[in-house]
Design an enzyme around this catalytic site. Structure first.
Site, short mmCIF file in Angstrom:
data_model
loop_
_atom_site.label_atom_id
_atom_site.label_comp_id
_atom_site.label_asym_id
_atom_site.label_seq_id
_atom_site.Cartn_x
_atom_site.Cartn_y
_atom_site.Cartn_z
N GLY A 39 5.79 8.01 -6.66
CA GLY A 39 5.34 6.35 -7.67
C GLY A 39 5.29 6.16 -8.75
N GLN A 40 5.13 5.00 -9.63
CA GLN A 40 5.39 4.46 -10.38
C GLN A 40 3.74 5.00 -11.64
OE1 GLN A 40 6.19 0.06 -10.84
NE2 GLN A 40 5.14 -0.28 -9.47
N THR B 200 1.33 0.79 -0.64
CA THR B 200 1.78 0.02 -0.71
C THR B 200 2.45 -1.33 -1.30
OG1 THR B 200 3.76 0.37 -2.14
CG2 THR B 200 1.21 0.64 -3.32
N TYR C 217 -3.53 -5.01 3.34
CA TYR C 217 -3.03 -3.98 2.03
C TYR C 217 -4.38 -4.11 1.72
CZ TYR C 217 -2.33 -2.17 -2.99
OH TYR C 217 -2.01 -1.78 -3.73
N LYS D 7 -7.59 -1.22 0.40
CA LYS D 7 -7.97 -0.52 -0.13
C LYS D 7 -9.35 -0.87 -0.97
CE LYS D 7 -6.12 0.99 -3.19
NZ LYS D 7 -4.42 2.46 -3.18
#
Ligand SMILES: NC(=O)C1=CN([C@@H]2O[C@H](COP(=O)(O)OP(=O)(O)OC[C@H]3O[C@@H](n4cnc5c(N)ncnc54)[C@H](OP(=O)(O)O)[C@@H]3O)[C@@H](O)[C@H]2O)C=CC1
Ligand SMILES: Cc1cn([C@H]2C[C@H](O)[C@@H](COP(=O)(O)OP(=O)(O)O[C@H]3O[C@@H](C)C(=O)[C@@H](O)[C@H]3O)O2)c(=O)[nH]c1=O
Length: 296
Positions: free
Chosen positions: A10-11, A62, A125, A129
């Protein structure tokens, strides 16, 4: 200090790994197959084996539009999985720093959202979350939840990379100008998370726990963000690309997004003394890094 991070590719995870040496911490990334958020039983053994001093919970489902048709998977990763990471942190006896999103809000507020504002996700999403935040809070008191937004970096998939890719073959790109938020560099998030991890590990002050908004300074529409990306790319030799400013109605998507998801960073500044750089400066840095890595 050893920070164990979920979401290996992931980023945010990749940015944490890149900054570890500079910040004098050890960052250990973990991901599938040994840690699969959709398989709650895999989580404690994978994390415990890495002997963390703090856990950064950065893995997530995501894909905002795809989540509309994969509700079960999104919830199993972002809600059940996030809760299981928090439970593992509690069992191991270390704090959990969990990443969440601006998409927990419905976007109807006119100013910037603060941490105590009412949530109301418009997408699967966002809802998954939000449920993740609730489970983390229920599982472990020793937690900090950082809501961030519009994340970009040289890693993974993100809007900045999409724009640069589209700009390779087009002179004009149409982008919505009526959704507002705070573009945030994954590198800036990572630096803040390392500072916060050090604080939280060494200080039991309850004010360091809870929900915090962590976004780049300033605000933008997606169209503003795109224009700045192309302006930066132009400075590094890319051909000019115009942004056709359109409305949300002109760009139908499966998931609904908030029209305003600007987040106030005041609480983070007051309690942690952290303010992220302005999104325009960090965007320029990210475009430069990305184009240099591509040899442009
Ligand atoms: N990207 C953004 O714009 C924003 C992100 N956030 C939040 O910040 C956090 C970090 O985001 P970012 O770094 O951009 O995320 P990325 O989408 O870049 O990476 C997410 C990582 O999670 C991994 N992952 C997905 N499903 C599972 C699973 N079942 N088990 C284990 N790992 C899994 C992915 O693996 P793989 O590569 O194999 O799919 C990927 O490595 C997330 O919690 C996200 O919700 C908040 C606001 C904005
Ligand atoms: C690619 C593209 C998107 N858009 C619009 C669609 C949408 O409203 C907006 C952003 O599109 P994207 O699908 O790239 O971004 P999106 O997946 O909505 O990004 C979100 O990701 C999750 C993970 C988050 O948590 C959020 O903070 C946010 O960063 O721009 C255009 O108008 N033109 C385009 O060419």
């Amino acid at each position: 200090m050893r920070i164990v991070v979920t979401g290996r590719e992931g980023q945010v995870a990749q940015s944490l790994a890149a900054l570890a040496f500079e910040h004098d911490v050890e960052v250990v990334l973990c991901g599938r197959p040994e840690l699969d958020l959709a398989d709650a039983r895999s989580i404690y053994p994978a994390l415990a084996a890495l002997k963390p001093d703090a856990i950064v919970s950065a893995a997530a489902y995501t894909a905002v539009d795809k989540a509309e048709s994969e509700r079960e998977l999104a919830f199993s990763v972002n809600a059940v999985g996030a809760g299981a990471v928090a439970a593992a942190g509690k069992q191991i006896g270390v704090p959990v720093l969990h990443l969440s999103t601006d998409y927990v809000f419905d976007g109807s507020k006119s100013g910037a959202y603060v941490e105590t504002d009412r949530t109301g996700p418009r997408s699967v999403y966002g809802a998954s979350k939000l449920e993740g935040e609730k489970r983390v809070t229920a599982e472990i008191s020793d937690h900090a939840i950082f809501r961030t937004a519009w994340v970009y970096s040289a890693y993974g998939h993100n809007f900045l990379k999409t724009m640069l890719r589209l700009g390779e073959t087009r002179d004009t790109v149409s982008v919505v100008a009526d959704q507002w938020g705070c573009p945030t560099s994954a590198e800036d998030i990572a630096a803040a998370i390392i500072v916060a991890s050090k604080r939280i590990v060494s200080d039991s002050d309850p004010r360091l726990r809870g929900i915090f908004h962590l976004t780049g300074s300033g605000e933008a529409s997606w169209a503003d963000f795109a224009e700045h990306i192309f302006a930066c790319a132009g400075r590094f030799g890319r051909h000019p690309v115009a942004v056709n400013r359109i409305t949300t109605a002109d760009y139908p998507t499966p998931a609904k997004r908030p029209a305003n998801s600007r987040l106030s960073g005041r609480k983070l500044e007051e309690i942690y003394g952290i303010t992220l750089p302005h999104w325009q400066a960090s965007t320029e840095k990210a475009v430069r890094a990305l184009l240099a890595s591509q040899g442009s």
